[in-house]
Write a protein that holds these residues in place. Structure first.
Motif: not given
Length: 446
Positions: A45, A84, A196, A249-250, A253-254, A258-261, A263
């Protein structure tokens, strides 16, 4: 000069520091005379390095907040938008596309069976071989892009073979529009970018809406030549514009840090379909590094820009690179990313350079040959005309064919390169799971 970077700590064995990334980029830019680049490197992170290098084709300084087109990296964003809706039970991935998008019709009755999952995994049966969309007039909207498929046949039975084909993701984006009830750009912003924190990212319909109209550079004869971009339809498949800051940031996340999206959503996108041995997931390709570690990646090409994103799940690293040299100039973004992977795994910099830097002698030789043939023809024209007076007209025409071939070669060069690019994407499905040393020479990993 690069812009500011984030964390800087003493690197340990197998770790990549901000300084090492910067040194690698500086060396590559100097060695290849790359005009500009964006780079983002993350670990878990944390942001290791975000920076911009050089200047745009419009002579603007590149910084970590400069927007640049991501080309086909956009597919992973479109896939997440669809997923999503699937998470919200508004889409069933295994339902036919037509059940949500009645306007999706093709000149093949088998198209009624194409599922949402098959579109995202590029196993729909659509192919460049049956519908070469880049050779056709560019549509202006997703609705028009899907409507163009009415005249397109399928190349294979849906679900039996993977074929990399951009219209798959135009269909996916149009599906989002219809199910969500808002323009795709609005949904992507609300459901992906905003959660994000990607406040400087957006998606566009055509290349005319890219920063600077998509202008960039090509390499030829040892020089970089600025050029504009023709009108292409981009949205869904390669329409996202972003910055180094947002790409960091992407990547976080990927990577699942991160908290989104969720798992489970990442696993769906990042798992290979396995159809006929395909290593393609949903906007991600599954393979291994030269050191044998798991590797997820996707690459992108426009005529004037090049991009690559790489995730290394075992070490937690993420890498994203965008350059303003495109498919005519070589794999700058992927070569830079590969070099960073080598550094992470403790291999020395291979000093890689794009293929166009070694192709220049061949271009020069063809140019000299063409000029020489032209001069020879002028010198011999009068004598040649005298000898052939009274002959059948077809005889001199046939004899002129060898002289016309070099001219035809240059006129068709761009189309040849486009087809080479598509072939390399197809070959990537064979080679993405192999260590680099086992990939035969000349086999791309796109």
């Amino acid at each position: 000069m690069p812009t500011e970077t984030k964390i800087e700590s003493a690197p340990q064995a197998g770790e990549l520091s901000a300084g090492a990334v910067d040194d690698h980029l500086r060396d590559y830019v100097e060695r290849t005379r790359l005009p500009d680049a964006l780079v983002a490197v993350t670990k878990g992170d944390q942001v290791v390095h975000v920076a911009g290098y050089g200047r745009t084709a419009g002579d603007e300084v590149i910084t970590k907040t400069t927007p640049m087109p991501l080309a086909s990296l956009s597919k992973s964003f479109t896939a997440l938008a669809v997923l999503r809706l699937a998470d919200q039970h508004k889409i069933d991935l295994d339902a036919p596309v037509r059940s949500y998008l009645p306007g999706f019709t093709m000149a093949d009755p088998r198209a009624a069976k194409i599922t949402v999952r098959q579109v995202l995994q590029q196993t729909s049966g659509m192919s460049d071989l049956s519908f070469p969309e880049l050779t056709l007039p560019a549509p202006g909207t997703l609705r028009e892009a899907v409507a163009m498929l009415r005249a397109a046949p399928l190349a294979t039975e849906p679900g039996t073979r993977m074929a990399y084909h951009n219209p798959n993701y135009a269909v996916a984006a149009r599906l989002v529009e219809v199910v969500a009830g808002v323009p795709f750009a609005d949904y992507l912003n609300a459901a992906v970018f905003r959660p994000l924190g990607m406040t400087s990212s957006r998606t566009v319909d055509t290349s005319e809406e890219l920063p600077g109209g998509g202008a960039g550079y090509v390499r030829a004869y040892g020089r970089l030549v600025a050029r504009s971009h023709p009108k292409w339809f981009l949205n869904g498949s390669f329409g996202v514009v972003s910055t180094a800051d947002d790409l960091a940031k992407w990547l976080i996340a990927q990577s699942g840090a991160g908290r989104f999206p969720p798992r489970r959503t990442l696993e769906t996108a990042q798992t290979a379909s396995g159809v006929a041995g395909s290593t393609y997931g949903m906007g991600w390709e599954v393979g291994r590094t030269a050191g044998g570690a798991p590797r997820l990646q996707h690459t992108g090409w426009l005529l004037t820009h090049d991009s690559a994103q790489v995730l290394l799940p075992a070490s937690g690293y993420g890498i994203a690179v965008v350059t303003n040299t495109g498919m005519i100039s070589g794999d700058d973004a992927l070569l830079i990313a590969d070099g960073l992977v080598d550094l992470i795994e403790g291999r020395p910099d291979a000093g890689a350079a794009p293929f166009t830097m070694t192709a220049d002698p061949w271009l020069a030789a063809l140019t000299v040959l063409n000029l020489g043939l032209g001069l020879l023809g002028v010198r011999r024209a009068r004598r040649w005309a005298g000898r052939r007076a009274g002959q059948a007209a077809w005889r001199p025409i046939v004899r002129l064919v060898p002289y016309v071939l070099p001219i035809g070669f240059f006129l068709g060069l761009i189309h040849v390169l486009i087809h080479v690019a598509r072939a390399r994407r197809a070959r990537a499905d064979e080679t993405a799971g192999l260590p680099r040393e086992l990939i035969p020479a000349g086999r791309g990993r796109r």
